[in-house]
Design a protein around this motif. Structure first.
Motif, PDB file in Angstrom:
ATOM      1  N   UNK A 571      63.822  82.488 -50.094  1.00 18.47           N
ATOM      2  CA  UNK A 571      63.051  83.207 -49.083  1.00 18.47           C
ATOM      3  C   UNK A 571      61.593  82.765 -49.139  1.00 18.47           C
ATOM      4  N   UNK A 572      60.996  82.559 -47.959  1.00 21.62           N
ATOM      5  CA  UNK A 572      59.618  82.093 -47.867  1.00 21.62           C
ATOM      6  C   UNK A 572      58.622  83.215 -47.567  1.00 21.62           C
ATOM      7  N   UNK A 573      59.068  84.226 -46.814  1.00 19.59           N
ATOM      8  CA  UNK A 573      58.192  85.330 -46.407  1.00 19.59           C
ATOM      9  C   UNK A 573      58.918  86.648 -46.654  1.00 19.59           C
ATOM     10  N   UNK A 574      58.210  87.600 -47.259  1.00 14.17           N
ATOM     11  CA  UNK A 574      58.741  88.955 -47.448  1.00 14.17           C
ATOM     12  C   UNK A 574      57.864  89.919 -46.662  1.00 14.17           C
ATOM     13  N   UNK A 575      58.500  90.841 -45.955  1.00 14.54           N
ATOM     14  CA  UNK A 575      57.799  91.843 -45.146  1.00 14.54           C
ATOM     15  C   UNK A 575      58.131  93.224 -45.706  1.00 14.54           C
ATOM     16  N   UNK A 576      57.131  94.088 -45.809  1.00 15.72           N
ATOM     17  CA  UNK A 576      57.390  95.451 -46.271  1.00 15.72           C
ATOM     18  C   UNK A 576      56.194  96.343 -45.981  1.00 15.72           C
ATOM     19  N   UNK A 577      56.377  97.638 -46.181  1.00 17.90           N
ATOM     20  CA  UNK A 577      55.276  98.595 -46.133  1.00 17.90           C
ATOM     21  C   UNK A 577      54.480  98.433 -47.426  1.00 17.90           C
ATOM     22  N   UNK A 578      53.144  98.434 -47.369  1.00 16.65           N
ATOM     23  CA  UNK A 578      52.362  98.209 -48.596  1.00 16.65           C
ATOM     24  C   UNK A 578      52.608  99.254 -49.681  1.00 16.65           C
ATOM     25  N   UNK A 579      53.026 100.466 -49.316  1.00 18.86           N
ATOM     26  CA  UNK A 579      53.274 101.489 -50.326  1.00 18.86           C
ATOM     27  C   UNK A 579      54.452 101.136 -51.227  1.00 18.86           C
ATOM     28  N   UNK A 580      55.381 100.317 -50.733  1.00 17.86           N
ATOM     29  CA  UNK A 580      56.562  99.981 -51.524  1.00 17.86           C
ATOM     30  C   UNK A 580      56.228  99.082 -52.708  1.00 17.86           C
ATOM     31  N   UNK A 581      55.095  98.379 -52.647  1.00 16.79           N
ATOM     32  CA  UNK A 581      54.714  97.496 -53.757  1.00 16.79           C
ATOM     33  C   UNK A 581      53.344  97.881 -54.299  1.00 16.79           C
ATOM     34  N   UNK A 582      52.912  99.098 -53.990  1.00 17.06           N
ATOM     35  CA  UNK A 582      51.552  99.517 -54.331  1.00 17.06           C
ATOM     36  C   UNK A 582      51.282  99.461 -55.829  1.00 17.06           C
TER      37      UNK A 582
END
Length: 768
Positions: A571-582
């Motif tokens: 995978x080259x790009x990961x998309x998520x809500x910033x709170x999930x990796x805060x």
């Protein structure tokens, strides 16, 4: 010199020397560090050793201390090192409360840092449950670099009966008990308790099961069973007969038909007071509210003899962000200063150390036979904090570290704003929507619920200009004193098959980053019914980019493994809500971070933006904010940049803008509403504010130059993928359809890895 900051910048060195002479530091750079640090399984960096020794010296006489360090500077390691120094080889027990998704990471850190340490995870306190899942207190050990459940099985009740002395006799070494703050608060479900009278004067009514008398409300009216459906936990005061004592009688109890469990942190607070030698509260900024998790911080202070709190973002711009933290960690100091716990004490604290704005509104009114004036007064809190707050509460109790202090070899960190002009059709639709909303807000000033709905609509619409319905809001009718609904606007629904300007800019920029061998992480905050992350996944995949979306459905403790699987899949790009990796996650493999949307939380923005700039990163980190120019998105981003400087001021990074920002708006939402209605701040771009923030950061700590690692002599295909072609102009319209990523090609024996690919001991950094 025109400002205070100009004066401080010119005469700062002389002032610093005078301050050091008057107030010598507890641990200076010339003092010897604690000898016990040499026995740790990992070597401390010089700045870490300095912070550990100073914190340990302070805790020999004090109850609590804080370590405020940037994400990736090694807060976990410094807390463990402090405990190792203080224990001096004696048996010790430590309670750690951290976010649930990093409990195993904490256990791994302990086992890799403290010699002879044993770690236990406090999973829950319950009867029954899925036997395939861990329950109670379970020991974990390392196996091939991962934590596995193996060894002793206990219950908190057994530990309580065992006592401190017996525990240390059985476990003559350092022991660590780790619990997730989310699980630690979970107790039983509850139900109402009352009886229905079958005879007597209360026939058919509800009576207290302990006294047998009717249950009355505050107006001395008898309650019925229907009243309990609208009320939460109800209680009443009962007086024993013959002049007995009065006690509070609860009219609720644990629901025996549902999960039978008790909150671990509540049990520890009630029955294990002083049982632990040390306690660690991780992500302190998340414990500042009046919540069950926040109350857990106070429990840690009672359960342990020494408390260490860790955070990377101490405050979010307001002085009273720290009120509950100080009360839970240093209650004697707060009482000594005359602050009471609760709302009034918080207001007094904000008035003394923060900024309050008093708004008086005077209206003329006609009485029956005279004229008079009616005055209403509102007091609002505003961003900012007095330097006295830093000197009185933080300077003597808190160790501050930045990543620049930790390592001279950190790569360059850059923040930039990509401001995009909207397409003509989108701009016309947005301007009409903005005008309708501005008119509604002018007509209903001060309506907070209306403000939230409308501003969120303006932030979301440019990124998802379709599938919108009529926007309704509620307002209080002054005549009927009831809330009535009214139509605000009906946004124009554009086609979903067009590729809009911001999406085209993102695709082009991502392709350029990928061409340089840099994986990308994209943040978006609107993930509900109008899911922007799904839209981004579709348009990026349509362009041949390998994309994955991290959803909240992935359990918090599985997200680290989820990222590893995506990396292996190419995978080259990961998309998520910033709170999930805060918190807790290390994204070293993604040196380019995009904020497609930012949201309102300064804590979340600061934490998420530093996920890849940490010890172990070898490549320059680029954080890019993508926004439409002239929209509410740009206003929000500009105001977030201003609030950032206020927060940095309280962390010891004084700046001119931070001192001047005491006069900024009352809060982010209100500031955005004011700018929308009054057109204030027009002409000041978000790019200018963040550029100014970047300049202030360089004045304090000059950054290393952008030195890219040397490329290989013969570049090979990356991860076996075909070479990325030169980006071509993207057509304005297209038929969107999902394209599954092609299966990975067979690896060549000597194929070069991505420069940011996962390598041994790099992706999962030992520092947090």
């Amino acid at each position: 010199m025109e400002t205070t900051f100009d004066y401080l910048r010119q005469f700062g060195p002389a002032l610093a020397e005078r301050i050091l002479e008057t107030y010598p530091p507890l641990q200076s750079t010339k003092d010897q560090v604690a000898p016990a640090l040499s026995t740790l399984l990992r070597k401390a960096l010089p700045a870490q050793a300095l912070a550990i020794t100073g914190t340990a010296k302070y805790l020999r006489k004090a109850k609590a201390a804080r370590i405020v360090a940037e994400c990736g500077a090694g807060k976990t390691f410094m807390a463990l090192g402090t405990i190792h120094v203080l224990s001096e080889g004696r048996p010790s027990s430590t309670l750690v409360m951290c976010p649930s998704h990093i409990t195993h990471k904490w256990a791994r850190e302990v086992l890799l840092t403290i010699p002879r340490a044993r770690t236990f995870l406090i999973e829950d306190m319950r009867n029954g449950g899925d036997p395939s899942r861990p329950h109670g207190v379970r020991e974990v050990k390392l196996s091939k670099g991962r934590t596995v459940y193996e060894g002793k099985r206990l219950a908190l009740s057994e530990m309580r009966h065992m006592g401190r002395k017996d525990w240390k006799r059985r476990f003559p070494g350092p022991t660590f008990f780790i619990t997730g703050k989310d699980k630690a608060k979970l107790g039983y479900f509850w139900e109402h308790v009352y009886l229905k009278a079958k005879s007597g004067p209360n026939l058919g009514g509800v009576v207290n099961p302990d006294s047998g008398v009717a249950i009355l409300d505050s107006e001395m009216q008898k309650l019925t069973a229907l009243d309990f459906s609208d009320k939460l936990k109800v209680s009443e005061a009962l007086t024993a007969p013959s002049g007995g004592t009065t006690a509070l009688n609860a009219l609720w109890q644990a629901d025996r038909e549902r999960i039978q469990r008790m909150a671990p942190i509540e049990f520890i607070g009630r029955y294990m007071r002083g049982w632990f030698d040390f306690a660690i509260a991780d992500e302190l900024h998340q414990l500042a509210g009046d919540t069950a998790q926040g109350n857990g911080l106070g429990v840690l202070g009672r359960a342990a003899q020494r408390l260490i709190a860790l955070t990377g973002t101490l405050m979010g711009g307001y002085a009273d962000d720290l009120f509950n933290i100080f009360w839970r960690m240093e209650p004697r100091v707060m009482v000594g200063d005359g602050f009471a716990y609760g709302g009034q004490g918080r207001r007094d604290f904000q008035e003394q150390y923060g900024v309050l704005e008093t708004i008086e509104r005077v209206e003329e009114a006609d009485n029956a036979c005279s004229r008079a004036t009616k005055k209403t007064v509102r007091v609002l809190r505003k961003p900012g904090a007095s330097p006295l707050l830093f000197g009185k509460f933080l300077m003597t109790t808190t160790a501050f570290l930045s990543l620049e202090d930790i390592s001279d070899n950190l790569p360059r960190y850059d923040e930039s704003v990509i401001s995009i002009d909207m397409d003509d059709a989108l701009q016309q639709a947005y301007e009409q929507l903005e005008e309708d909303i501005r008119s509604a807000m002018k007509a209903h000033r001060g309506n907070k619920s209306l403000m939230s709905i409308l501003l969120n609509t303006l932030l979301l619409y440019p990124d998802h200009p379709y599938d919108f319905k009529e926007v309704w809001a509620r307002a209080l009718d002054p005549q009927t004193k009831e809330y009535v609904k009214f139509l605000v606007t009906e946004p124009e629904n554009l086609t979903r098959d067009a590729l809009y300007a911001k999406e085209r800019a993102l695709i082009a920029d991502v392709k350029e980053e990928l061409r340089q061998g840099r994986r990308c992480q994209v943040y978006a905050t609107y993930t509900g019914e109008k899911d922007v992350t799904l839209r981004l996944e579709t348009v990026l995949r349509q362009d041949g980019i390998r994309v994955a979306v991290l959803r909240s459905s992935v359990p918090t403790d599985k997200r680290e493994n989820w990222y590893e699987r995506q990396l292996k899949a190419g995978v080259e790009v990961v998309i998520c809500h910033p709170k999930l990796v805060e918190t807790g996650l290390d994204l070293l493999a993604f040196p380019t971070l995009y904020f497609y949307e930012t949201g309102y939380s300064l804590h979340t923005l600061r934490q998420a933006s530093r996920r890849s700039w940490r010890i172990g990163q070898r490549f320059p980190v680029r954080v890019k904010f993508v926004t439409y120019s002239g929209t509410m998105q740009e206003t929000c981003l500009r105001l977030m940049g201003k609030k950032m400087l206020v927060a940095l001021m309280m962390e010891g990074k004084f700046s001119g803008e931070g001192l001047q920002a005491l006069d900024t708006d009352e809060d982010l939402m209100s500031a955005m509403a004011r700018e929308l209605v009054e057109k204030a701040g027009v002409g000041e771009s978000a790019d200018a504010v963040w550029r100014e923030l970047d300049q202030e950061r360089e004045k304090i700590q000059p950054r290393p130059g952008a030195v890219e690692p040397e490329p290989e002599e013969e570049p090979a295909p990356i991860l076996g993928l075909p070479a990325t072609p030169t980006p071509q102009p993207v057509p304005t319209t297209f038929g969107i359809h999902l394209t599954e990523p092609a299966p990975p090609m067979k690896k060549r024996k000597k194929a070069a890895l991505w420069p940011t690919a996962k390598e041994a001991n790099a992706q999962l950094s030992l520092f947090d």
